[in-house]
Each structure stands twice: as structure tokens, then as C-alpha cells.
Design a protein around this motif. Structure first.
Motif, short mmCIF file in Angstrom:
data_model
loop_
_atom_site.label_atom_id
_atom_site.label_comp_id
_atom_site.label_asym_id
_atom_site.label_seq_id
_atom_site.Cartn_x
_atom_site.Cartn_y
_atom_site.Cartn_z
N UNK A 629 0.85 -1.16 -0.01
CA UNK A 629 0.05 0.26 0.15
C UNK A 629 0.78 1.18 0.23
N UNK A 630 2.17 1.09 0.58
CA UNK A 630 2.92 2.27 0.39
C UNK A 630 3.85 2.50 -0.66
N UNK A 631 3.50 1.49 -1.75
CA UNK A 631 4.43 1.38 -2.92
C UNK A 631 4.18 2.47 -3.95
N UNK A 632 4.95 2.83 -4.72
CA UNK A 632 4.87 3.82 -5.83
C UNK A 632 3.79 3.37 -6.91
N UNK A 633 2.64 4.20 -7.23
CA UNK A 633 1.94 4.31 -8.37
C UNK A 633 2.30 4.72 -9.42
N UNK A 634 2.11 4.06 -10.78
CA UNK A 634 2.69 4.54 -12.11
C UNK A 634 2.18 5.89 -12.53
N UNK A 635 2.79 6.52 -13.31
CA UNK A 635 2.27 7.83 -13.89
C UNK A 635 0.88 7.56 -14.67
N UNK A 636 0.26 8.72 -14.88
CA UNK A 636 -0.95 8.40 -15.94
C UNK A 636 -0.74 7.95 -17.44
N UNK A 637 0.60 8.42 -17.63
CA UNK A 637 0.96 8.10 -19.20
C UNK A 637 1.29 6.69 -19.18
N UNK A 638 2.06 6.15 -18.31
CA UNK A 638 2.22 4.79 -18.01
C UNK A 638 1.10 3.72 -18.08
N UNK A 639 0.17 4.30 -17.32
CA UNK A 639 -1.20 3.68 -17.31
C UNK A 639 -1.71 3.57 -18.70
N UNK A 640 -1.64 4.63 -19.35
CA UNK A 640 -2.60 4.73 -20.74
C UNK A 640 -1.70 4.05 -21.72
N UNK A 641 -0.33 4.03 -21.41
CA UNK A 641 0.42 3.32 -22.61
C UNK A 641 0.26 1.73 -22.47
N UNK A 642 0.08 1.42 -21.17
CA UNK A 642 -0.15 -0.05 -20.86
C UNK A 642 -1.75 -0.60 -21.42
N UNK A 643 -2.46 0.29 -21.46
CA UNK A 643 -3.74 -0.09 -21.65
C UNK A 643 -4.67 -0.41 -20.26
N UNK A 644 -4.01 -0.28 -19.53
CA UNK A 644 -4.59 -0.90 -18.10
C UNK A 644 -5.15 0.41 -17.45
N UNK A 645 -6.28 0.97 -17.64
CA UNK A 645 -6.66 2.13 -17.26
C UNK A 645 -7.86 2.18 -16.45
N UNK A 646 -8.28 0.86 -15.72
CA UNK A 646 -9.42 0.94 -15.05
C UNK A 646 -8.94 0.31 -13.65
N UNK A 647 -9.21 1.28 -12.77
CA UNK A 647 -8.78 0.71 -11.10
C UNK A 647 -10.10 0.46 -10.64
N UNK A 648 -10.11 -0.80 -9.75
CA UNK A 648 -11.35 -1.12 -9.22
C UNK A 648 -10.93 -1.28 -7.69
N UNK A 649 -11.61 -0.68 -6.83
CA UNK A 649 -11.49 -0.68 -5.46
C UNK A 649 -12.88 -1.27 -4.73
N UNK A 650 -12.88 -2.09 -3.62
CA UNK A 650 -13.69 -2.60 -3.00
C UNK A 650 -13.94 -1.93 -1.38
N UNK A 651 -14.65 -1.80 -0.89
CA UNK A 651 -14.89 -1.35 0.49
C UNK A 651 -14.53 -2.39 1.62
N UNK A 652 -14.87 -3.80 1.31
CA UNK A 652 -14.73 -4.82 2.22
C UNK A 652 -13.75 -5.75 1.76
N UNK A 653 -14.08 -6.28 0.50
CA UNK A 653 -13.17 -7.36 0.33
C UNK A 653 -11.74 -7.15 -0.26
N UNK A 654 -10.76 -8.07 -0.08
CA UNK A 654 -9.43 -7.62 -0.90
C UNK A 654 -8.86 -9.17 -1.36
#
Length: 766
Positions: A629-654
Motif C-alpha cells: 500500500x505504500x508502494x509507488x503508483x505509476x504515472x498516468x502516461x504509463x497506465x495509458x500506454x499499458x492499456x490498464x486504465x481501469x482501477x477497481x477498489x472495494x470497501x470490504x473485500x480484498x
């Protein structure tokens, strides 16, 4: 030596010139002077005649411009309907008029909370219905103004409103009928009795638990209808008889009950009776007045005069057009007779007409300011929200009239310039023939080269522009990490009035929220609501709210499979989760440089949620957050270039190793149960760790229903930025700012300010 002498010929003697007689010598100068005087007089008379005809052309063109402008603006229904649409008047009824405190007096005395009414009114009375009712009135008034009708009866056909209400009832009440158990009736008598019993249930707000079915002949249908329609008054009976007969004849019992049931569920009988007392034939709201009754008013007298003149406008326009054409022909003929260019003379006449009309339009604009501006003045009696809508429409309409008038004037001016310029160019080219070739080449180049450059630049204005990569709509965000950007978010994004949710927290659909700039969607994922869950959900509601909503959920069924986007009670609004994910997939395909985040209130197993994403075809677009959880997140450019542009969080389950992660491992939030506007000023810790890298700023009030007025104040740019600055000082800059009614206020600008893409509205950065 002369040729004659060379040939041996004697040259003939030259005759001496005859000496003119004394009288003839004196007459020649006099005749020349008389000829010159006659030519000068003819030229003067010709010039005067051309000027007179040019004045005639101008005097004919001016009323013709006025008539053409009126026909395309104030005498055209499209002028009003397009204007209202261009200023988004119908949507602003819900975003500016309803949130206005001045509207409270209109809602006083209702048995339910004001916020419940304003939150749900858009579902019952959507913009399309208001637009239809308004267009009907506009059509009547324009018909009168054009002289096609002799009077305007001020009345409203309520059928579109009834259709909206019926559609809503069918969705939440009659929609349950299709899930009921059916059984075969043994006789027409039993079928009739059981059908009447089902109607009794619907009148009490209860969907019937079972429905009789029977194949009926035409005569048997008439027998059943007589018994059923006795429960309705005559106007309603006449309206329902034929469609009910058709449905029963087809064996569609659920459809017949969906048609017949809602009118029997009347709610407040006294209010219903008051409404019906104002209706003609059960459908028309007659306001009891016509335009002819108001002719003592100055504005109505002016409308009457326009009505009277409008009948003659086609004849006036035809007469002006003929006179103008005759004037131009006369100008050309006189110019030719006087040895001048007829094309140039016509051009000068057209130029004079255009410039005169243009000057008249400018003078009129300065002398007659927009009368609707007074609606938004401090002394106006209109609510500010309504005044702003009408003023914007007035400005749009005024610019439309002005634009049409000046366009016609400019058009005539351009025609005159082209004709006169072409004639002068031809004359100049003839003179150039007497000059050296290089001079002609230079003169031609001076004209042609700039023209070619201008045309090329106009045809390819962006050819030299550098293409830019943008992320979340701005190139300046591309190299920022995901957790360093503030994203606009919508609370209960699925509960929107466009999809007919009761108690809606948003107006636009999910995909339309994304179009408005939302990049974070807070969604609730459920199984279909059981009766026990309904009872639990209603337990904490206020009595008035519970009384208003409970009839729509009695006898609720829980037999619908799959996952649903609902807010507590699916019977009050639901969207198929997988279907909405497919819609989201399409939006991401259309917007390849955008990153979207979902924060799910997960009331179903994680495996079912993962299965829905797989069914929707989103597997290749899902981003997996860092394990730490304290790790580095990618830049927006890196996410867009990879095609992985949808982040999904839940409230309860992991699900470590998968894309589903609990938001509260990575982020924290402010409290989500603010009761007072003062609660939206601080940055207290809700769920999650104070040191988390992501922060969700919950920025809405919890009340009987989502409050449009609270959104108007809370979603203001200064308010959002001010609270976000408090969070930045105390914890960190918000990653998500979630609000109710994202289309109210100015959340997109606030997010731009927080991201440094727009100047602050006066609030100092902390």
C-alpha cells in the motif's frame, strides 16, 4: 521627287481649302458648346436618376431584411425551441431552478420532505416531457404571430406528464407483475373477480402475488371491461377502454393491470381531486385565459399588431423584391446609356443598400437593449435560478435576431463589393495591357500569392501544429503519478434520474457523468433486494419518506438473478451490473487517454464481481494496484500506454494478487454522513489510515434524499477548493472529490484548480 514626276506625269494641282462663310464660322463654336452642354445635362440627369434608383433599392432592401429576419427568428417555432435547447434550459430546471431557495414557497404544504420532491421530480417529469409541453405552447403562440391562428388559448395537454408518471409506475409497480405466479381461471366470472382483486391490490400499492389467465373472446372481453371500467370516471374510462381491450384480447394480463392499476393508486385523494377539477376531459389543464383576454396589456397589444401585420408580410416582401429588382435593372440600363459599366453601377447600388442596412441595424442594437436583461436585475420578482435561465435565453435570442439581420446586411454589402470590385479589376487589367509585361506579372503576384497563402492556411489550419499527448484531458498531468492527481467523483453514480431511480443522487447516467469529467464512480453492487432487506432499509427513514416510498415496494420479489447496481432497495431503481460494465468498456474505447476508478460498496462475493468484469470483456483494461500500500503508483502516461486504465477498489473485500483491492488498504476518507453544511468544512478522518496515500473527500449531505440545494452550494468551486486545501494542510491533497449531482455547481473547475490547471477563485493555496 514625287512618284508622278518619276513616271513622267504632271501632278494635279491641289485645291485650295474653301473659305467658310462668315455666318458658318460663327455657328460652329456655338453648336459645339450646345452639344457639350446637352451631353453634360444628359449625364447629370442620368447620374441623378441612378442615385434615385439606388435609393429605391436601399428603401426596398431595408424592409425586406426586416421581414426575412422576422420570418427566420420571432416568427419561427424553431428559433425558440433551438434557443431553449442551446442554453440547456430544460436541464437547468433541475440544476438551477429547483435548488433555488425561492422555490420553497411553491412546495409548501406537501406531505413529504422538500428534498424528496426535488430529488425525484426529474424522474417523474424528465426534461423531454417539459420540452414537449413547452414546444406545444411555442407552436400555438408562433401560429398566432404568423397570422395562422386568430387567438391563443392558454392550456396545457397533461398527457405527456401522465405518460411519464405511468412509465415510472410501470417500472417499479407494474414491472413486478411479470414476475408473479399465473394460474388458469375456470370461468369468466372467476377471471373477472380475480382481476378486480388484483386491481384492489394495486390501488393499495401492492403488486398482486398471482394473476389469472384465460383466453377470452371479444364478447367476453367486453363483459370483463364493463366490470373493470366501472371503477373509473368517464374521462379515464374513455382513455383506457381501447388499449385495455387490446391487451386483454392478446392475453397480456400483466400489461392490462399495468395500464389500469396506476390510475387507481391515487395517494392524496384531496390533491388528486383538485388537479382533476382543473382538467378538461381528464387531460387538458385549462388556465382559463386566452390571449384575447389580455389585450389591455401593452405587450399583448404589440403582439396583436404583429399578428395583424404578419398576414401581409408575404405580399410586402414580394412587392419589395420586385421593386428592388426593377431598381437594379434601371441602374444598369442608365449606366449603359451613359457609357458607364452597368455591373459597377449595380455593385455600387447594392453596396449602398448593404451599408445603409448595416448601419441601421447597429443603430437599432444600440437604441434597443435586450428587455429580458431586467429579469436578472436586483429588483426582479423571479427566483434567481429562473431569472438566469430566462436571461440566458434572452441573450441567445437577441444575438440570433441581431446575427440574422447583420448577416443579410453583410451579404448585400459583399455582393456589392464583389460586383464593383470585379468591374474595377477588369478596367484595371485593360489599363495594365498598356504596361510592360513584368509590371503585369508583379501586379498579378501581389494579388495571387497572398490569396493562395490565405486559402492554404484556411484549408489546413492545424497542419503545422504539433500533436500532444493528453492524460485526463491535459498534457500537464501525464507525468504525474496516479496518487498525485485529484479526480472528480460521483457519489452513488448508479442512482440517477436519467435511469429513473427514486431518491436519485445524480441526474446524468453513468456514461454521461464520465462525459462531464467524472473519473471516479462510487457504486453499490447488490443482489436483488428481499422483503426482509426492504424492511431493514426502511426502518431508519422518516415517517413521511417511508410512507411515500413503501407502497412501491410492497410484495417485492427477490427472484431476479445476477448482480445489480442499487441504492439499498433495488425496487426503487436498479441497473444490471454487467450491462453497465459493458457500457463503461465502450466509453473507455472511445476515450483512450482517460483513467477511470471504481469504488464499489461490495454487498456480494468478490468472485461474482470478478466474473462480471470478465463477462463484460474488461479483463485487459483492469489495473492491478501495487501489493505494498505504500508502494509507488505509476504515472498516468504509463497506465495509458499499458492499456490498464481501469482501477477497481472495494470497501470490504480484498484479493491479493488480483485486481480487486480494498480501498482502505490504500486510502482513507472523510466521514460520509455529514448532516450540516458546516460538516463539509473540515477534513476529519473517517475510514482508513491517516497516513494512506489516497484520500477520498466525501462532499455531500445525508438527508431524506440527496439535496439539490445543498449541491448548489457545496459543489461551488470555492467551497470544494477551500475544503481540499484544509485536507492538504492536515493530511494530503484529495485524490477523489465525491459529490451528489455532479451537474450542479462547478466541480470540474474545482478539480482543475486543485490540479494546477486553472487559477484559484480567490482562495489562497495552503
Amino acid at each position: 521627287m514625287r512618284l508622278e514626276e518619276q513616271n513622267g506625269q504632271t501632278p494635279a494641282p491641289r485645291e485650295a481649302p474653301k473659305e467658310p462663310a462668315d455666318g458658318e464660322d460663327r455657328r460652329r463654336p456655338l453648336l459645339a458648346r450646345l452639344a457639350r452642354a446637352e451631353r453634360a445635362a444628359g449625364t447629370g440627369r442620368g447620374r441623378l436618376a441612378r442615385v434615385a434608383l439606388a435609393v429605391l433599392v436601399t428603401l426596398c432592401w431595408l424592409p425586406l431584411v426586416v421581414i426575412l429576419t422576422a420570418r427566420s427568428t420571432v416568427l419561427s417555432a424553431d428559433f425558440y425551441t433551438d434557443g431553449l435547447d442551446d442554453v440547456h434550459a430544460y436541464d437547468r430546471v433541475y440544476t438551477e431552478v429547483l435548488p433555488d431557495p425561492a422555490v420553497d414557497s411553491l412546495l409548501a404544504g406537501l406531505p413529504v420532505d422538500r428534498t424528496l420532491v426535488t430529488a425525484n421530480l426529474r424522474a417523474v417529469l424528465p426534461p423531454s416531457t417539459i420540452e414537449g409541453l413547452t414546444d406545444e405552447q411555442i407552436g400555438r403562440i408562433v401560429d398566432y404571430l404568423r397570422g395562422d391562428a386568430d387567438d391563443v388559448q392558454l392550456s396545457v395537454d397533461m398527457r405527456p406528464l401522465f405518460a411519464s408518471i405511468s412509465g415510472l409506475a410501470n417500472r417499479y409497480l407494474a414491472g413486478e407483475l411479470g414476475e408473479g405466479v399465473t394460474y388458469q381461471a375456470s370461468s369468466v366470472s372467476q377471471f373477472t373477480d380475480d382481476l378486480l382483486g388484483a386491481l384492489d391490490d394495486m390501488a393499495a400499492g401492492r403488486p398482486p402475488t398471482s394473476l389469472p389467465v384465460m383466453e377470452l373472446s371479444a364478447q367476453q372481453v367486453d363483459i370483463v371491461l364493463r366490470a373493470v371500467l366501472d371503477r373509473f370516471d368517464e374521462p379515464t374510462r374513455a382513455r383506457l377502454a381501447e388499449p385495455a381491450r387490446a391487451l386483454l384480447r392478446q392475453g397480456d394480463i400483466a400489461g392490462a393491470l399495468a395500464l389500469l392499476g396506476p390510475p387507481l393508486f391515487q395517494g392524496d385523494d384531496q390533491a388528486i381531486e383538485q388537479i382533476r377539477g382543473s382538467l378538461v376531459n381528464g387531460t387538458v389543464l385549462d388556465l382559463g385565459v386566452s390571449l384575447s383576454d389580455l389585450r389591455d396589456k401593452p405587450t399583448i397589444r404589440a403582439i396583436d399588431r404583429l399578428h395583424d401585420v404578419s398576414k401581409q408580410l408575404p405580399w410586402i416582401a414580394a412587392a419589395c423584391g420586385l421593386a428592388m429588382a426593377g431598381g437594379l435593372v434601371g441602374v444598369a440600363a442608365l449606366a449603359r446609356r451613359g457609357g458607364r459599366s452597368p455591373v459597377r453601377a449595380v455593385g455600387y447600388a447594392a453596396l449602398a443598400a448593404g451599408l445603409t442596412t448595416f448601419a441601421f441595424g447597429v443603430a437599432l442594437r444600440l437604441a434597443l437593449p435586450n428587455p429580458l436583461d431586467a429579469l436578472d436585475s436586483p429588483g426582479s420578482k423571479l427566483p434567481p435560478g429562473a431569472a438566469a435561465v430566462l436571461t440566458d435565453f434572452g441573450d441567445h435570442a437577441y444575438r440570433g435576431i441581431e446575427g440574422d439581420f447583420l448577416w443579410l446586411s453583410t451579404w448585400m454589402t459583399v455582393v456589392g463589393l464583389v460586383l464593383a470590385g470585379a468591374s474595377l479589376l477588369v478596367a484595371a487589367s485593360r489599363r495594365l495591357e498598356r504596361h510592360a509585361r513584368w509590371r503585369r506579372l508583379v501586379a498579378t503576384s501581389v494579388v495571387v500569392v497572398p490569396a493562395l497563402v490565405l486559402v492554404t492556411w484556411a484549408a489546413f489550419p492545424g497542419a503545422a501544429a504539433d500533436s500532444r499527448v493528453v492524460c485526463q484531458g491535459s498534457a500537464r498531468l501525464c507525468d504525474r503519478h496516479y496518487d498525485e492527481v485529484t479526480h472528480a467523483a460521483s457519489h452513488n453514480a448508479m442512482a440517477n434520474s436519467e435511469d429513473l431511480f427514486l431518491g436519485s443522487a445524480q441526474d446524468p447516467s453513468i456514461v454521461h457523468q464520465l462525459d462531464l469529467g467524472v473519473r471516479g464512480l462510487l457504486l453499490d453492487v447488490h443482489h436483488w433486494t428481499t422483503p426482509e432487506q426492504i424492511a431493514q432499509a426502511f426502518k431508519d427513514l422518516t415517517p413521511s419518506t417511508r410512507a411515500a416510498l413503501e407502497p412501491l415496494t410492497r410484495g417485492a420479489l427477490s427472484a431476479r438473478p445476477g448482480l445489480w447496481l442499487c441504492h439499498n432497495v433495488c425496487q426503487l431503481g436498479a441497473l444490471d451490473f454487467t450491462g453497465q460494465l459493458r457500457t463503461l468498456d465502450g466509453w473507455l474505447d472511445r476515450n483512450p487517454t482517460e483513467v477511470v476508478t471504481l469504488i464499489l460498496q461490495d454487498e456480494v462475493p468478490a468472485a461474482e464481481i470478478e466474473g462480471a468484469f470478465a463477462q463484460a470483456g474488461l479483463a485487459d483494461e483492469l489495473f492491478t494496484p501495487p501489493d505494498d500500500p505504500d508502494g509507488d503508483w505509476p504515472t498516468l502516461r504509463e497506465m495509458i500506454d499499458s492499456g490498464r486504465r481501469l482501477v477497481v477498489f472495494t470497501e470490504r473485500q480484498d484479493t491479493p494478487g488480483g485486481f480487486l483491492r480494498s480501498f482502505y488498504r490504500y486510502g482513507s476518507e472523510t466521514p460520509f454522513d455529514a448532516q450540516d453544511p458546516s460538516d463539509l468544512a473540515g477534513c476529519a478522518l473517517g475510514r482508513g489510515s491517516v497516513d494512506a496515500k489516497l484520500l477520498l473527500m466525501n462532499h455531500w449531505l445525508t438527508a431524506a434524499a440527496p439535496d439539490r440545494r445543498a449541491a448548489l452550494a457545496g459543489n461551488a468551486s470555492q467551497t470544494v477548493v477551500g475544503r481540499a486545501q484544509v485536507c492538504e494542510r492536515e493530511r494530503r491533497q484529495p485524490t477523489f472529490v465525491a459529490v451528489d449531482f455532479v451537474n450542479i455547481g462547478d466541480l470540474p473547475r474545482a478539480v482543475d484548480v486543485l490540479n494546477g490547471l486553472a487559477p484559484s477563485d480567490g482562495a489562497a493555496r495552503g
